[in-house]
Design a protein around this motif. Sequence first.
Motif, PDB file in Angstrom:
ATOM      1  N   ARG A 111       1.170   3.002  -1.151  1.00  0.00           N
ATOM      2  CA  ARG A 111       2.200   1.975  -1.136  1.00  0.00           C
ATOM      3  C   ARG A 111       3.070   2.078   0.120  1.00  0.00           C
ATOM      4  O   ARG A 111       3.492   1.060   0.682  1.00  0.00           O
ATOM      5  CB  ARG A 111       3.066   2.077  -2.400  1.00  0.00           C
TER       6      ARG A 111
ATOM      7  N   ASP B 233       1.299   0.353   2.759  1.00  0.00           N
ATOM      8  CA  ASP B 233       1.463  -1.094   2.604  1.00  0.00           C
ATOM      9  C   ASP B 233       2.795  -1.549   3.200  1.00  0.00           C
ATOM     10  O   ASP B 233       2.860  -2.556   3.914  1.00  0.00           O
ATOM     11  CB  ASP B 233       1.417  -1.480   1.126  1.00  0.00           C
ATOM     12  N   VAL B 234       3.852  -0.813   2.893  1.00  0.00           N
ATOM     13  CA  VAL B 234       5.184  -1.163   3.381  1.00  0.00           C
ATOM     14  C   VAL B 234       5.230  -1.092   4.905  1.00  0.00           C
ATOM     15  O   VAL B 234       5.712  -2.010   5.575  1.00  0.00           O
ATOM     16  CB  VAL B 234       6.250  -0.233   2.766  1.00  0.00           C
TER      17      VAL B 234
ATOM     18  N   LEU C  27       3.525  -3.959   6.651  1.00  0.00           N
ATOM     19  CA  LEU C  27       4.322  -5.186   6.644  1.00  0.00           C
ATOM     20  C   LEU C  27       5.513  -5.084   7.585  1.00  0.00           C
ATOM     21  O   LEU C  27       5.922  -6.081   8.192  1.00  0.00           O
ATOM     22  CB  LEU C  27       4.791  -5.484   5.213  1.00  0.00           C
TER      23      LEU C  27
ATOM     24  N   ILE D 240       9.397  -8.076   2.436  1.00  0.00           N
ATOM     25  CA  ILE D 240       8.388  -7.122   1.962  1.00  0.00           C
ATOM     26  C   ILE D 240       8.439  -7.030   0.448  1.00  0.00           C
ATOM     27  O   ILE D 240       7.403  -6.990  -0.223  1.00  0.00           O
ATOM     28  CB  ILE D 240       8.620  -5.742   2.597  1.00  0.00           C
TER      29      ILE D 240
ATOM     30  N   ARG E 174       6.696  -9.957  -0.983  1.00  0.00           N
ATOM     31  CA  ARG E 174       5.252  -9.885  -0.781  1.00  0.00           C
ATOM     32  C   ARG E 174       4.601  -8.903  -1.761  1.00  0.00           C
ATOM     33  O   ARG E 174       3.519  -9.178  -2.292  1.00  0.00           O
ATOM     34  CB  ARG E 174       4.967  -9.456   0.655  1.00  0.00           C
ATOM     35  N   LEU E 175       5.273  -7.759  -2.007  1.00  0.00           N
ATOM     36  CA  LEU E 175       4.697  -6.725  -2.865  1.00  0.00           C
ATOM     37  C   LEU E 175       5.142  -6.846  -4.321  1.00  0.00           C
ATOM     38  O   LEU E 175       4.729  -6.050  -5.172  1.00  0.00           O
ATOM     39  CB  LEU E 175       5.083  -5.336  -2.327  1.00  0.00           C
TER      40      LEU E 175
ATOM     41  N   VAL F 243       8.151  -6.306  -5.682  1.00  0.00           N
ATOM     42  CA  VAL F 243       9.001  -5.195  -6.087  1.00  0.00           C
ATOM     43  C   VAL F 243      10.425  -5.548  -5.673  1.00  0.00           C
ATOM     44  O   VAL F 243      10.674  -6.593  -5.073  1.00  0.00           O
ATOM     45  CB  VAL F 243       8.569  -3.864  -5.421  1.00  0.00           C
TER      46      VAL F 243
ATOM     47  N   VAL G 132      11.777  -1.047  -1.846  1.00  0.00           N
ATOM     48  CA  VAL G 132      11.309  -1.048  -0.462  1.00  0.00           C
ATOM     49  C   VAL G 132      12.168  -0.106   0.382  1.00  0.00           C
ATOM     50  O   VAL G 132      11.657   0.646   1.218  1.00  0.00           O
ATOM     51  CB  VAL G 132      11.341  -2.469   0.130  1.00  0.00           C
TER      52      VAL G 132
ATOM     53  N   HIS H  88      11.034   3.390  -0.253  1.00  0.00           N
ATOM     54  CA  HIS H  88       9.770   3.663   0.447  1.00  0.00           C
ATOM     55  C   HIS H  88      10.020   3.866   1.939  1.00  0.00           C
ATOM     56  O   HIS H  88       9.443   4.772   2.557  1.00  0.00           O
ATOM     57  CB  HIS H  88       8.798   2.504   0.242  1.00  0.00           C
TER      58      HIS H  88
END
Length: 216
Positions: free
Chosen positions: A151, A154-155, A158, A168, A171-172, A174, A179, A182
């Motif tokens: 994950r 992924d962050v 982006l 972000i 998009r995810l 969450v 974010v 993360h």
Amino acid sequence: MLVDDAALVRDGIARLLTAGGFDVVDQRADALGLVGAVRAAAPDVVVMDVRMPPTYTTEGLQAAVELKAAVPDVGVLMLSQHVESRHAIDLLTGSGAGVGYLLKERISRPAELGEAVRRIAAGGTAVDPEVVAAVLGTRRAPDPLQRLTAREHDVLALVAEGLSNDAIAARLVVTARTVEAHMANILIKLGLATEAGTHRRVLAVLAYLRVRASDR
């Protein structure tokens, strides 16, 4: 400032940027004398093609690298017809903040083009999602990014595209707080937790792209 050998392309970009509230201070058909021209016109951002005369290979890229070395405060947004991740990485990892690389198809999306120019003018990065995807597919040796979770990867991918924490999160699917957590972990794992200000995000992106490029 716009630098592209195709007059129609330059004119089209100029019209889009002007409509978006930007001032186009100069237009050039080649990269000859670019450093001097930039110092004279003092643009915030130079938008230029990767492939320029005389060989139409990497003259634009080479001129951009030289420009960032000579005038580091100017932003540079490269445009390309195709995904050329090697070229993108050369510029992004060697030039620091205020750089971007987009496919020319983004020109047909004025909002995306304008957002990229503003982000680069502010010292951020703007990397085309297709370029990020190409870099992600590169086989690589062990690297510091292996400490990141899936994950977190992924962050960071982006972030490399230039998305904000809120974008972000959307998009995810969450929360923005998730974010932020993360991102904090990413910065710690990449050894950037002590860097000042939002520049840490740029450094994280550059570290991400630099490692992805190590085997190319």
